[in-house]
Every structure is written in C-alpha cells, then in structure tokens.
Design a protein around this motif. Structure first.
Motif, PDB file in Angstrom:
ATOM      1  N   GLU A 186       1.157  14.676  41.459  1.00  0.00           N
ATOM      2  CA  GLU A 186       0.461  13.712  40.607  1.00  0.00           C
ATOM      3  C   GLU A 186      -0.296  12.667  41.435  1.00  0.00           C
ATOM      4  O   GLU A 186      -1.420  12.270  41.087  1.00  0.00           O
ATOM      5  N   THR A 187       0.314  12.226  42.540  1.00  0.00           N
ATOM      6  CA  THR A 187      -0.366  11.259  43.410  1.00  0.00           C
ATOM      7  C   THR A 187      -1.633  11.861  44.005  1.00  0.00           C
ATOM      8  O   THR A 187      -2.685  11.210  44.064  1.00  0.00           O
ATOM      9  N   HIS A 188      -1.540  13.114  44.440  1.00  0.00           N
ATOM     10  CA  HIS A 188      -2.722  13.764  45.010  1.00  0.00           C
ATOM     11  C   HIS A 188      -3.804  13.984  43.956  1.00  0.00           C
ATOM     12  O   HIS A 188      -4.995  13.821  44.246  1.00  0.00           O
ATOM     13  N   LYS A 189      -3.414  14.354  42.744  1.00  0.00           N
ATOM     14  CA  LYS A 189      -4.412  14.520  41.686  1.00  0.00           C
ATOM     15  C   LYS A 189      -5.147  13.213  41.422  1.00  0.00           C
ATOM     16  O   LYS A 189      -6.370  13.192  41.209  1.00  0.00           O
ATOM     17  N   TRP A 190      -4.418  12.110  41.423  1.00  0.00           N
ATOM     18  CA  TRP A 190      -5.021  10.782  41.243  1.00  0.00           C
ATOM     19  C   TRP A 190      -6.042  10.524  42.342  1.00  0.00           C
ATOM     20  O   TRP A 190      -7.170  10.091  42.081  1.00  0.00           O
ATOM     21  N   ALA A 191      -5.662  10.819  43.600  1.00  0.00           N
ATOM     22  CA  ALA A 191      -6.570  10.590  44.727  1.00  0.00           C
ATOM     23  C   ALA A 191      -7.774  11.528  44.665  1.00  0.00           C
ATOM     24  O   ALA A 191      -8.913  11.116  44.954  1.00  0.00           O
ATOM     25  N   ILE A 192      -7.546  12.779  44.303  1.00  0.00           N
ATOM     26  CA  ILE A 192      -8.639  13.756  44.211  1.00  0.00           C
ATOM     27  C   ILE A 192      -9.653  13.318  43.165  1.00  0.00           C
ATOM     28  O   ILE A 192     -10.876  13.365  43.388  1.00  0.00           O
ATOM     29  N   ALA A 193      -9.167  12.884  42.008  1.00  0.00           N
ATOM     30  CA  ALA A 193     -10.058  12.445  40.938  1.00  0.00           C
ATOM     31  C   ALA A 193     -10.857  11.212  41.348  1.00  0.00           C
ATOM     32  O   ALA A 193     -12.064  11.113  41.080  1.00  0.00           O
ATOM     33  N   ARG A 194     -10.209  10.266  42.010  1.00  0.00           N
ATOM     34  CA  ARG A 194     -10.915   9.058  42.459  1.00  0.00           C
ATOM     35  C   ARG A 194     -12.012   9.400  43.460  1.00  0.00           C
ATOM     36  O   ARG A 194     -13.125   8.858  43.394  1.00  0.00           O
ATOM     37  N   ARG A 195     -11.696  10.288  44.402  1.00  0.00           N
ATOM     38  CA  ARG A 195     -12.716  10.667  45.382  1.00  0.00           C
ATOM     39  C   ARG A 195     -13.895  11.367  44.718  1.00  0.00           C
ATOM     40  O   ARG A 195     -15.052  11.136  45.072  1.00  0.00           O
ATOM     41  N   ALA A 196     -13.597  12.232  43.733  1.00  0.00           N
ATOM     42  CA  ALA A 196     -14.675  12.938  43.035  1.00  0.00           C
ATOM     43  C   ALA A 196     -15.568  11.954  42.288  1.00  0.00           C
ATOM     44  O   ALA A 196     -16.804  12.062  42.323  1.00  0.00           O
ATOM     45  N   SER A 197     -14.962  10.986  41.619  1.00  0.00           N
ATOM     46  CA  SER A 197     -15.743   9.991  40.863  1.00  0.00           C
ATOM     47  C   SER A 197     -16.604   9.153  41.786  1.00  0.00           C
ATOM     48  O   SER A 197     -17.786   8.901  41.502  1.00  0.00           O
ATOM     49  N   ARG A 198     -16.019   8.714  42.913  1.00  0.00           N
ATOM     50  CA  ARG A 198     -16.782   7.886  43.850  1.00  0.00           C
ATOM     51  C   ARG A 198     -17.945   8.668  44.456  1.00  0.00           C
ATOM     52  O   ARG A 198     -19.058   8.147  44.596  1.00  0.00           O
ATOM     53  N   ALA A 199     -17.698   9.921  44.819  1.00  0.00           N
ATOM     54  CA  ALA A 199     -18.753  10.725  45.427  1.00  0.00           C
ATOM     55  C   ALA A 199     -19.900  10.958  44.457  1.00  0.00           C
ATOM     56  O   ALA A 199     -21.075  10.874  44.831  1.00  0.00           O
TER      57      ALA A 199
END
Length: 394
Positions: free
Chosen positions: A362-375
């Motif tokens: 779940e922590t990694h999914k949160w980080a993955i989603a944030r990186r995708a949104s920022r990019a």
C-alpha cells in the motif's frame, strides 16, 4: 554469464536441495558454512560481489538469472552469499564506504566470514514505512558519535558482526553509522517471531544505549543517510523479487509435476480447464515479473534514480505475483500443498512477508501514484504534453 547461470542451476539442484531442512526448519550456521564452501568450490559464490573481494563481479543488470536460480531453494541465496540483508549491505558498502571501511566490513562479509544487519526500522511511532519518523539519534561527542534508540524487526541481527545504523543527526537529516555488535552500547533484544525462516539471525529488537563510535564509523557523509538508504533499497527490493521469483518457479514445477501424474473424475488433471487456468495464470505472473525485473535492473544500472522509482513497481507486482503463484500451486496440490508433505506451505511463509518487507504494498502504491501524478502535471505544465481529459463541444 550463461555458464554461471547453468552452474548455479546445477549446484542448487544437486547440492542445495538435498540439504534443505524440513519445511518450517532453520538452516544451521554449520550447514550454511558447509554450503558456502561448496559454492566456492563450484565457482558460484557471491555472484554480485566485485572480483577483488572474491565474487564473480556481475553488474546488477546481470544478477537476475543467477539470483533466480539461487532462489529456487529458500536456502540457495544463503549458500551463494547473496541473501538479505547481507547482499544489500554489500552493495551499499561497495558504493559508499571508504577503502578502509571496505577492508574492515565489506571484505569479511563478501567472503562469508561474518553476517551483518541493517538497523533502520523502529517501534511505533518510529521509522517504519515512513523513514521520516526516525527517532534513533546520533549525537556528537569527543572523537565520534553517541547513538541512542531502539530498533525493531532488524533482520539478521542475532549473530551479526556489525550493523549499519540509521540515526537522526539533526532536525531534518539522518546519518548512517557502522557499529560493531561487540560494542558495549549495542544490545540485541527479544526476537520478533515472524513466519519466515530463511534469514539467519531472525528479526529481533536492537537497543543502542549510549553506544559510542568513532568518527570513522560514519558511512558516507553526515546528514546523507536518507539518500544512501535509496542507494540500498532500490536494488534490495529488486533482489528480493529475483530470489522469490526463483521460488515461484519451483512452486510451479511442483504443481506441474502433480497435475501431470494425477487423475481426477476420469481425466488427467493437466487436461482439466480449471487446472489449466491456474497453471496459465501462474506462467503469466512469472513471465511478467521476469520482464519488470529485467527492465528495472537495466534502469538501475544506467539511471539509479529512475531505477529506484521503478523498483517500487517491480516490488508491488512481484510480491503479489509470487504469492499468487505459490497459492495456486498449493491449490493444485490439495491437502499435500497445505501440509509438510510438500514444501509449498513453507514457501508461502517465506514470501508472504514480502508484501510488507521493504515497504508495504500500500505504501508503494501511494508513492507510485504520487510520482505518476507529478510527472503528468509537469509534462502538461511545460507544454510538452496536452491535457487529454478536455471535452470539446460537438
């Protein structure tokens, strides 16, 4: 490279598998030492370690096929000295340590003469999935540092010769320090009895009570601990994927042997659609995991920052996929899959924690989603991309 993969395959199947403890058992230190000597004799020891320290000198882009062959047995990585946490610590020391630190800490670790641990995780509310919650402190004293704090779930700590310790050194930064476990301020506490068995030394508490180390114990630069953690964690996540993908391949082989020779309701199991579906989904999970591991390893070799981000994707995908492959193998083997008649249940105990270790899914999914949104937002803001959700009036 292909020759090393083949020799590792033969070594694991011919030497390691017959030496496996009964499901649920532990590999003794004596047996671990015997297997490591055998690995040296077969020329498969420490494939990831530079040749000057006794390894095969493979770059990270070439680790996966060998690590998967090692991981075909839960004790294979220990035999080859590419098991966590030592393998990750070797990589970190190779990339960050001074020459003197490499001789003192990396060489004996790479040669299999000692074990180590990585002390970052803490009891709540300290650092866990959120490293910014770090509470262990390192305070300057004459000629060095005083470390105070408690760590929890420190894999391999029981019997380790040294620890790489993450401690806060000011309000915003952290520093890594190398601590001999013979230091009077270092104490191993009670064991956390997790369901996995393959990591020597378990997962105990570790206490630092006025633990004083010299200035030369600092690993890298003061205040750069969080950055160095990413140097270690990206490859460490990925090597977990490699090793446990090898175990998933073993689980599928067990299931394939079972469906090949079992008949049910007048048909061979391998000809039944329900069994074929379970097998096919496992093949798909293994192949997609292999592909994302290869892509991530190549990225880590050429662009460590991008590779570290991609390792989150690989970690989430592989931890879920490996779990599913072993679960399906247990299902195909029925009652034997749930018992110690086959090793599948013990495999499940080994891989289930990976969905928590090195950051929860779940922590990694949160980080993955944030990186995708920022990019995406950055690309649109810079004008290199146009918004795709705008509705144009007919």
């Amino acid at each position: 490279m292909n020759d090393l993969v083949h020799r590792t395959r033969r070594f694991v199947r011919d030497v390691v598998l017959p030496s496996e403890p009964r499901p649920g058992g532990y590999l003794s230190d004596a047996e671990r030492g015997r297997l490591q000597e055998a690995a040296k004799e077969h020329g498969v020891f420490a494939p990831h370690v530079p040749k000057e320290y006794g390894g095969a000198g493979l770059t990270i882009a070439d680790w996966s096929p060998v690590f998967q062959e090692a991981g075909y047995s839960p004790i294979g990585p220990a035999a080859l000295n590419c098991m966590a946490p030592d393998e990750g610590n070797m990589y970190l020391l190779e990339n960050v340590a001074t020459d003197a630190q490499k001789e003192r800490f990396l060489r004996p670790l790479a040669e299999g003469r000692v074990r180590s641990c990585f002390a970052m995780t803490e009891p709540h509310p300290g650092a866990g999935s959120d490293p910014d919650a770090l509470t262990t402190t390192a305070t300057r004293v004459d000629g060095g540092w005083r470390i105070d704090g408690t760590k929890r779930f420190i894999s391999g700590a029981e019997g380790a010769a040294f620890a790489i310790v993450m401690a806060r050194t000011d309000d915003t930064g952290a520093t890594m320090l190398l601590v001999d476990t013979a230091n009077p301020g270092f104490r191993v506490g009670g064991q956390v009895h997790a369901i996995d068995r393959a990591i020597a030394g378990g997962h105990p508490y570790v206490h630092f009570d006025g633990c004083v180390v010299a200035d030369d114990a600092v690993l890298g630069a003061v205040g750069e601990g969080f950055r160095y953690a990413q140097v270690r964690l990206g490859p460490a996540r990925l090597t977990h994927c490699m090793r446990w993908l090898g175990l998933a391949r073993r689980a599928l082989d067990i299931a394939l042997d079972r469906v090949e020779h079992r008949r049910i309701f007048g048909s061979a199991m391998k000809d039944l659609g329900l069994a074929q579906d379970l097998v096919a989904r496992s093949v798909i999970d293994i192949e997609t995991s292999d592909a994302i591991i290869t892509k991530t390893a190549n990225a880590l070799a050429t662009d460590p920052r991008a590779g570290s981000a991609l390792s989150s994707v690989a970690k989430v995908h592989c931890s879920e996929a490996v779990f599913a492959v072993i679960d399906r193998a247990m299902q195909l083997c029925g009652g034997d899959g749930l018992s110690d008649a086959l090793p599948l249940a013990s495999f499940m105990n080994e891989v289930r924690p990976f969905r928590v270790y090195d950051g929860s899914t779940e922590t990694h999914k949160w980080a993955i989603a944030r990186r995708a949104s920022r990019a995406r937002a950055k690309a649109v803001a810079s004008g290199t991309e146009r918004r795709q959700d705008e509705v144009v009036e007919p």
